[in-house]
Structure formats: C-alpha cells, structure tokens
Design an enzyme around this catalytic site. Sequence first.
Site, PDB file in Angstrom:
ATOM      1  N   HIS A 198       5.520  -0.631 -12.208  1.00  0.00           N
ATOM      2  CA  HIS A 198       4.195   0.239 -11.523  1.00  0.00           C
ATOM      3  C   HIS A 198       3.645   1.016 -12.369  1.00  0.00           C
ATOM      4  O   HIS A 198       4.386   1.954 -12.925  1.00  0.00           O
ATOM      5  CB  HIS A 198       4.776   0.734  -9.930  1.00  0.00           C
ATOM      6  CG  HIS A 198       5.014  -0.354  -9.080  1.00  0.00           C
ATOM      7  ND1 HIS A 198       6.020  -0.455  -8.421  1.00  0.00           N
ATOM      8  CD2 HIS A 198       4.286  -1.471  -8.971  1.00  0.00           C
ATOM      9  CE1 HIS A 198       5.941  -1.501  -7.523  1.00  0.00           C
ATOM     10  NE2 HIS A 198       4.991  -2.420  -7.819  1.00  0.00           N
ATOM     11  N   GLU A 253      15.001   3.960  -7.878  1.00  0.00           N
ATOM     12  CA  GLU A 253      13.874   4.811  -7.497  1.00  0.00           C
ATOM     13  C   GLU A 253      14.340   6.181  -8.239  1.00  0.00           C
ATOM     14  O   GLU A 253      14.889   6.966  -7.569  1.00  0.00           O
ATOM     15  CB  GLU A 253      13.486   4.794  -6.038  1.00  0.00           C
ATOM     16  CG  GLU A 253      13.069   3.495  -5.460  1.00  0.00           C
ATOM     17  CD  GLU A 253      11.633   3.129  -5.739  1.00  0.00           C
ATOM     18  OE1 GLU A 253      10.971   3.996  -6.206  1.00  0.00           O
ATOM     19  OE2 GLU A 253      11.090   1.939  -5.135  1.00  0.00           O
ATOM     20  N   GLU A 262       3.993   5.069 -11.961  1.00  0.00           N
ATOM     21  CA  GLU A 262       5.167   5.926 -11.933  1.00  0.00           C
ATOM     22  C   GLU A 262       5.798   6.174 -13.341  1.00  0.00           C
ATOM     23  O   GLU A 262       6.682   5.430 -13.941  1.00  0.00           O
ATOM     24  CB  GLU A 262       6.438   4.786 -11.149  1.00  0.00           C
ATOM     25  CG  GLU A 262       5.890   4.503  -9.900  1.00  0.00           C
ATOM     26  CD  GLU A 262       6.457   3.238  -9.213  1.00  0.00           C
ATOM     27  OE1 GLU A 262       7.439   2.539  -9.827  1.00  0.00           O
ATOM     28  OE2 GLU A 262       6.013   2.745  -8.128  1.00  0.00           O
ATOM     29  N   HIS A 303      11.880   2.426 -10.995  1.00  0.00           N
ATOM     30  CA  HIS A 303      10.480   2.600 -10.302  1.00  0.00           C
ATOM     31  C   HIS A 303      10.611   4.233 -10.261  1.00  0.00           C
ATOM     32  O   HIS A 303      11.688   4.920 -10.303  1.00  0.00           O
ATOM     33  CB  HIS A 303      10.635   1.936  -9.052  1.00  0.00           C
ATOM     34  CG  HIS A 303      10.368   0.497  -9.462  1.00  0.00           C
ATOM     35  ND1 HIS A 303       9.060   0.062  -9.041  1.00  0.00           N
ATOM     36  CD2 HIS A 303      10.677  -0.579  -9.736  1.00  0.00           C
ATOM     37  CE1 HIS A 303       9.092  -1.387  -9.314  1.00  0.00           C
ATOM     38  NE2 HIS A 303      10.287  -1.552  -9.938  1.00  0.00           N
ATOM     39  N   ARG A 341      -1.386   1.150  -9.455  1.00  0.00           N
ATOM     40  CA  ARG A 341      -0.207   0.670  -9.453  1.00  0.00           C
ATOM     41  C   ARG A 341       0.131  -0.646  -9.921  1.00  0.00           C
ATOM     42  O   ARG A 341       1.138  -0.966 -10.623  1.00  0.00           O
ATOM     43  CB  ARG A 341       0.095   0.713  -7.833  1.00  0.00           C
ATOM     44  CG  ARG A 341       1.340  -0.033  -7.342  1.00  0.00           C
ATOM     45  CD  ARG A 341       1.480  -0.290  -6.013  1.00  0.00           C
ATOM     46  NE  ARG A 341       2.427  -1.189  -5.352  1.00  0.00           N
ATOM     47  CZ  ARG A 341       3.835  -0.771  -5.053  1.00  0.00           C
ATOM     48  NH1 ARG A 341       4.145   0.405  -5.218  1.00  0.00           N
ATOM     49  NH2 ARG A 341       4.596  -1.897  -4.676  1.00  0.00           N
TER      50      ARG A 341
HETATM   51  N1  ARG Z   1       9.400   0.535  -4.519  1.00  0.00           N
HETATM   52  C1  ARG Z   1       9.676  -0.608  -4.954  1.00  0.00           C
HETATM   53  C2  ARG Z   1       8.351  -1.480  -4.301  1.00  0.00           C
HETATM   54  O1  ARG Z   1       7.995  -1.227  -3.501  1.00  0.00           O
HETATM   55  C3  ARG Z   1      10.936  -1.172  -4.232  1.00  0.00           C
HETATM   56  C4  ARG Z   1      11.586  -2.470  -4.594  1.00  0.00           C
HETATM   57  C5  ARG Z   1      12.588  -2.888  -4.118  1.00  0.00           C
HETATM   58  N2  ARG Z   1      13.116  -4.151  -4.315  1.00  0.00           N
HETATM   59  C6  ARG Z   1      12.761  -5.122  -3.645  1.00  0.00           C
HETATM   60  N3  ARG Z   1      12.981  -6.346  -3.949  1.00  0.00           N
HETATM   61  N4  ARG Z   1      11.930  -4.958  -2.365  1.00  0.00           N
HETATM   62  O2  ARG Z   1       8.054  -2.382  -5.246  1.00  0.00           O
HETATM   63 ZN    ZN Z   2       7.428   1.121  -8.088  1.00  0.00          ZN
END
Ligand code: ARG
Ligand code: ZN
Length: 464
Positions: free
Chosen positions: A196, A395, A199, A319, A251
Amino acid sequence: MMGMTWIFVVVGVLASTTSAVPYPGDFLPTPKSYSGYSLLRTEPLLREDLARSLLILDGMRGIHFWKYPLVNRSSDILTSPAQLEHIQALLATLGVSHDVIIDDVKDLLAKENDVGVNGYSALEEELERAVPDKSFFQRYQRYEAIKNYAKTLASQDSRVTYENIGSSSEGKEIGLVKISSGGGNKPAIWIDGGMHAREWISPATATYIMSKLTNKEPASESLLSSFDFYIVPIINVDGYEWTHTGDRMWRKTRSRNNGRCIGVDPNRNWGFHWAEQGSSTDPCSDIYHGPRAFSEPETLSVARAIKARPNIKLYLTFHSYSQLWLVPYGYARNTRPVDYNELVRLAQVGKNALSATYGTSYRLGTAPDLLYPAAGGSDDWAKGSAGIKYAYCLELRDTGRYGFLLPSNQIVPTGEETFNGLAAMAKELHRTLKKQQTRPVGGPYVNADKELNSPSGGEAEYKL
Ligand code: ARG
Ligand code: ZN
C-alpha cells in the site's frame, strides 16, 4: 455472504456517481495539498447498518478512510474542509459521535519527513552505530533511492544480489534483493513491503532489515547461516512514487481502469478467494479488487517470484498502521488453517521479542478478529496457494497518533524492534525445522506435515 455482496454493489453505484469528474491528480503540477484536511474518529459503530451507512462515503472526493467503518469499531475518516460539514451532518443523523483527532493534517505532513523538526534522540544516536548507513534512515526515501540502495548493497557485498522481477504499470522495475551466505540449499524467508502506497514505514522497515542483515554483526551472521532472505522493499512502486509526487494518501496501484478512477488495491488482488468479502467492485473505491485476480503486474510479478522459490518457509508482509501481528486467514471469519495454533506459537515468539525492544505492544490474531475480513491479500495467498506454512502480515507502528504520517525519526526504532521480532522468530523456526528433519521417516508426523503444507483449495489456476 449475500448481504456483503449487496452492500458493495450499492456502494459502487453511489461512489462512482459522486466521482463524475476526471481524476484530477494526473494533471497536478504540484502534489495535492491536504491543507485544512482533518481526521475524524467516530465512536465504535455499534450496529452493522451504521457501518454500512458510512460506507457510502467510500470513494468520494476529499474523503479517505484511514480506518474502514465496521461494526464494533471506530472509524477514522480524513476529510477535506469542503466535505467536513457534510460528514458531520451525516454522523449527526446517524447518532454517531466523533472527535476531531487531527485538526489540520498539513502540519503533520510538514513534520513527518523533516529531520530538523523531528530531532534525533540519544537513543537513535546510539543505534546509529549499529547501522552504518544512518542518514539514509533518518528520512523516508524515494523509490529511486531505495532501488539504488539495494543495488549498491549488491555491488559491495558478494552475499547480496539484486534482481528485477517485473515492471509496474508505469514501467518501473520491481526489485528483489537476495541475501545468502551460500553453502547449499537453505530454507528461505521472504519479506515484502510497500504493498500500500501511503504506508511509508513499510518500505523503510524492509530496507532497514536489509541493512541489518548485511551489517556483519553476530546476530545477522547467525541468521544467514540458517536462512536465505528475499526482500522486496516496495511492491507497489508506482503508488509509492505517487504518494511523494501527487497524493500523499494514495493507497492503490496506478493502473488505468479504462474509466475515471485509477488503481487497484493490490492487497485485494491476489488469487486466493479473490473478490470475496471486504473488497469492492468499484474502480473508484480504495479497496477495488481489480478486474480479475492478479490483474496488476505488481502482484503478478511478486507471486511468480515467490512460486519460483519453493524453499520459502516463512512469508512476511509489512503494512501499517495498528501494531498487529496477523495470522491467516484474512478472507473470512472462522476460517483458521488446521495448523493455526502452530502459526500463533511462532508469531508469539516474534511478537515478544519485538515488544521487548522498546515496549511497543502488538496484538496477535486473524484479520477478521482484529480488523475486518478482507479477501485477496498476499498473506492468505502465500499460505493457501503458495503453500508457505508460516505466513504473516504485520501492521507496523503506530496505533493512530500519527497513522500513516509516522514521523521519520521512528524509522530506526521501528526497524530495530521489527528486526528483533524477525530474528527471534527465525531462530525458533530454525529449531522447529531441525526437529522435523530428525523425525523418523514414515513416522506419524510426516504425513501430518504433508497435509498441513499442501495448499488448500479456493483458487482457480492462475498463470503464475
Ligand atoms: N490492512 C491490511 C489490508 O487491509 C490487512 C490485510 C490482512 N490480511 C488479509 N488477508 N486480510 O489490506
Ligand atoms: Zn496496508
């Protein structure tokens, strides 16, 4: 779930009608200004319908969700001055209270990468000695600088190689650094950052870890004696550059969706349970999953590079923000892999070492339990499709004081604690792998392991 699908279809229609103006960023001679933008934090949204109502703001001009509206948690909404009243009126109608947690993000933007303003504490000065390239980590670096850093490392250290694993939509190269002290076929650890764009602490931390692994100190030498490392500091290279030149809050990728809105959420684009919950069909949404799985050259290149290296035992993706150590699966609730407890055990070792460094606390669990379900993430794919047993999404800092605008004097401490977490986890993994090797052939564990490691279903065969 039918309900979910329906929500996103409705949101899609609303959001695209609200962005019926050509995307402005492309033509901006100077970066988009966030002057006067404020960050609102709602109270926890106690009912599903409240979250759903707020979601109609997704994709609207001047509005960025820093934390998506979901039931039972608060939502962080960055808003332009022009949208502020509109949002506040909507919140009032819904009976949802909020605080203004950042009055004008312009002030934070000015500070986040300003060495002079951030100062440099005694702690970091002490750490400088462990990091030869200290000044590099005082600031968030641009794409070219990080690429050059990696290439220089490769030219100076025979254990480091740099490889171009593919081109982004805009033709930038995606770099992969391999660090290996040689000596046969070792198990490998894969680390990536910059999925992203906004970040920034993620590529910075991945790069910092490269620096640590090559600093020739005993801790790194010992890691390199057990593992090869693969590091992609920035996956979403176009998006990352765009956050420096056009829009700090970007993003997604920068692919053209043959419409008005640009970009796909690369962490909704991986081919495992693609386009299920927590992603959007709307190209204007920040969580748009793309026209098909691996539609983005960035995710496709990285997935191919991973699949081509079957000795990867541990997958880590960085992230920010929230300080979470996420364990698969993230695509839906109550979908834990059979070896979930083993994944948690190893993660716990990493998390403890991370927290022991400066007391930074992390929470450990699945994305649906700690955040929200979101399908199409790289961690899920690494586990479910690539068959990498240990796959995690971290994160990184912080928990919202600065959010994405983490001041650059936190790069070094974030890098240090994350490296310590990684090192402890790798050590424990090394022990675990050794134990498995010494088990009697044909014993009960062999079959069990096979089952655990075999990729589970849920994805069609994508050309990787
Ligand atoms: N903040 C990340 C996102 O929104 C979290 C991802 C976590 N992993 C997942 N497979 N959902 O992309
Ligand atoms: Zn992210």
